[in-house]
Design a protein around this motif. Structure first.
Motif, PDB file in Angstrom:
ATOM      1  N   TYR A 110      -8.446  11.623   5.184  1.00 38.67           N
ATOM      2  CA  TYR A 110      -9.643  10.844   4.895  1.00 38.67           C
ATOM      3  C   TYR A 110     -10.465  11.585   3.851  1.00 38.67           C
ATOM      4  N   PHE A 124     -10.215   6.066   4.539  1.00 44.09           N
ATOM      5  CA  PHE A 124      -8.839   6.421   4.868  1.00 44.09           C
ATOM      6  C   PHE A 124      -8.005   6.495   3.594  1.00 44.09           C
ATOM      7  N   PRO A 156      -2.752   2.030  17.058  1.00 44.16           N
ATOM      8  CA  PRO A 156      -4.190   1.815  16.871  1.00 44.16           C
ATOM      9  C   PRO A 156      -5.046   2.336  18.013  1.00 44.16           C
ATOM     10  N   ASN A 214      -9.869  -1.640  18.681  1.00 37.40           N
ATOM     11  CA  ASN A 214     -10.127  -0.416  19.422  1.00 37.40           C
ATOM     12  C   ASN A 214     -11.349   0.218  18.768  1.00 37.40           C
ATOM     13  N   PHE A 266     -14.453   3.246  18.486  1.00 41.20           N
ATOM     14  CA  PHE A 266     -14.708   4.678  18.639  1.00 41.20           C
ATOM     15  C   PHE A 266     -16.111   5.018  18.156  1.00 41.20           C
ATOM     16  N   TYR A 296     -17.767   8.614  16.830  1.00 44.03           N
ATOM     17  CA  TYR A 296     -17.584  10.023  16.507  1.00 44.03           C
ATOM     18  C   TYR A 296     -18.942  10.628  16.163  1.00 44.03           C
ATOM     19  N   THR A 348     -10.213   0.548  14.859  1.00 44.87           N
ATOM     20  CA  THR A 348      -8.852   0.255  14.429  1.00 44.87           C
ATOM     21  C   THR A 348      -8.531  -1.152  14.912  1.00 44.87           C
ATOM     22  N   TYR A 349      -7.768  -1.834  14.096  1.00 42.13           N
ATOM     23  CA  TYR A 349      -7.395  -3.197  14.439  1.00 42.13           C
ATOM     24  C   TYR A 349      -5.942  -3.230  14.878  1.00 42.13           C
ATOM     25  N   GLY A 353      -2.240  -3.329  15.284  1.00 38.44           N
ATOM     26  CA  GLY A 353      -1.178  -3.187  14.300  1.00 38.44           C
ATOM     27  C   GLY A 353      -1.525  -2.298  13.132  1.00 38.44           C
ATOM     28  N   ASN A 354      -2.723  -1.712  13.161  1.00 41.83           N
ATOM     29  CA  ASN A 354      -3.171  -0.897  12.043  1.00 41.83           C
ATOM     30  C   ASN A 354      -3.846   0.347  12.598  1.00 41.83           C
ATOM     31  N   GLU A 355      -3.322   1.496  12.238  1.00 38.76           N
ATOM     32  CA  GLU A 355      -3.838   2.728  12.846  1.00 38.76           C
ATOM     33  C   GLU A 355      -4.952   3.379  12.059  1.00 38.76           C
ATOM     34  N   LYS A 356      -5.251   2.919  10.865  1.00 39.23           N
ATOM     35  CA  LYS A 356      -6.287   3.590  10.088  1.00 39.23           C
ATOM     36  C   LYS A 356      -7.649   3.297  10.704  1.00 39.23           C
ATOM     37  N   LEU A 357      -8.469   4.331  10.747  1.00 35.13           N
ATOM     38  CA  LEU A 357      -9.837   4.166  11.221  1.00 35.13           C
ATOM     39  C   LEU A 357     -10.692   3.630  10.077  1.00 35.13           C
ATOM     40  N   PHE A 386     -14.440   3.266   9.134  1.00 29.41           N
ATOM     41  CA  PHE A 386     -15.698   3.859   9.560  1.00 29.41           C
ATOM     42  C   PHE A 386     -16.888   3.074   9.047  1.00 29.41           C
TER      43      PHE A 386
END
Lengths: 114, 113
Positions: free
Chosen positions: A35, A45, A99, B32, B34, B36, B94-95, B97-101, B103
């Motif tokens: 990132y 990202f 995810p 999902n 989060f 931080y 995260t949505y 099927g997609n792991e990128k956060l 922000f």
């Protein structure tokens, strides 16, 4: 301490140069993420690797590239650096890919391009 | 494009005050969520996360957040803040099927002793 390590902590370089940022994930984590945090763009990202293979790409410039090695550490290569590349670069890792996986962040590398 | 909004850019509170930081995300199906925290000079640390189940999630250091699906919101709360809570807080999504956060822009919280 998240268990993710990044080197170097600080890097000062000139425009046009090339630098390599290094990340060691938490022990056992297979997935690594990069990132970029800058004042104007916030946290963005860049790219994700999972067990050595590129898994997802974000807003990563063509001048930037990354790889993940067999020992699972990762390197982010930034070339033809511009003033606007000055930012904090974070690496994160997670156990698996998905995810719902929690990403644990390293302390970051602060890059200053003069 | 998927996005996360944090409307409060800078919040200043006195110690013992109650805190609520807003977070809204754009619709994209299963999410999902989060929160931080980034203390001055330190790395991002996970406060709490929501994947499924009880929409009221409790995290570390007395923080909690409530997922309200109908409002696409995931606001962070703490009943009584301390000086040590001074930090920047980031909501992320995260949505499926997609792991990128993805922000939000972050909220800087300053607690006055």
């Amino acid at each position: 301490d998240s268990g993710v390590t990044q080197t170097p902590k600080h890097l000062i370089t000139a425009t046009g140069q090339r630098v390599t940022l290094r990340c060691s994930p938490r022990s056992g984590d297979l997935s690594v993420y990069w990132y970029q945090q800058s004042l104007d763009q916030g946290l963005q990202f860049l790219i994700q690797y999972y067990n050595g293979e590129e898994r997802a790409k974000g807003n990563i410039l063509e001048r930037f590239s990354a790889q993940q090695f067999p020992d699972l550490h990762s390197e982010l290569n930034l070339s033809s650096l511009e003033l606007g590349d000055s930012a904090l670069y974070f690496c994160a890792s997670s156990s698996l890919a998905g995810p719902s996986e929690t990403q644990y962040f390293g302390p970051g590398t602060r890059l200053l391009v003069l | 494009a998927q996005s996360v909004s944090q409307h409060n850019h800078h919040v200043i509170l006195s110690e013992a005050a109650s805190l609520e930081l807003g977070c809204n995300y754009s619709y994209g199906g299963t999410v999902n969520l989060f929160w931080y925290v980034q203390y001055p000079g330190q790395h991002l640390q996970l406060l709490l996360k929501y994947f499924s189940g009880d929409p009221l999630v409790k995290g570390i250091k007395g923080f909690e957040a409530e997922f309200i699906k109908s409002k696409f919101s995931f606001n962070l709360r703490k009943p009584s803040v301390q000086w040590s809570d001074t930090a920047e807080y980031f909501c992320a999504v995260t949505y499926f099927g997609n792991e990128k956060l993805t922000f939000g822009t972050g909220t800087r919280l300053t607690i006055i002793p």
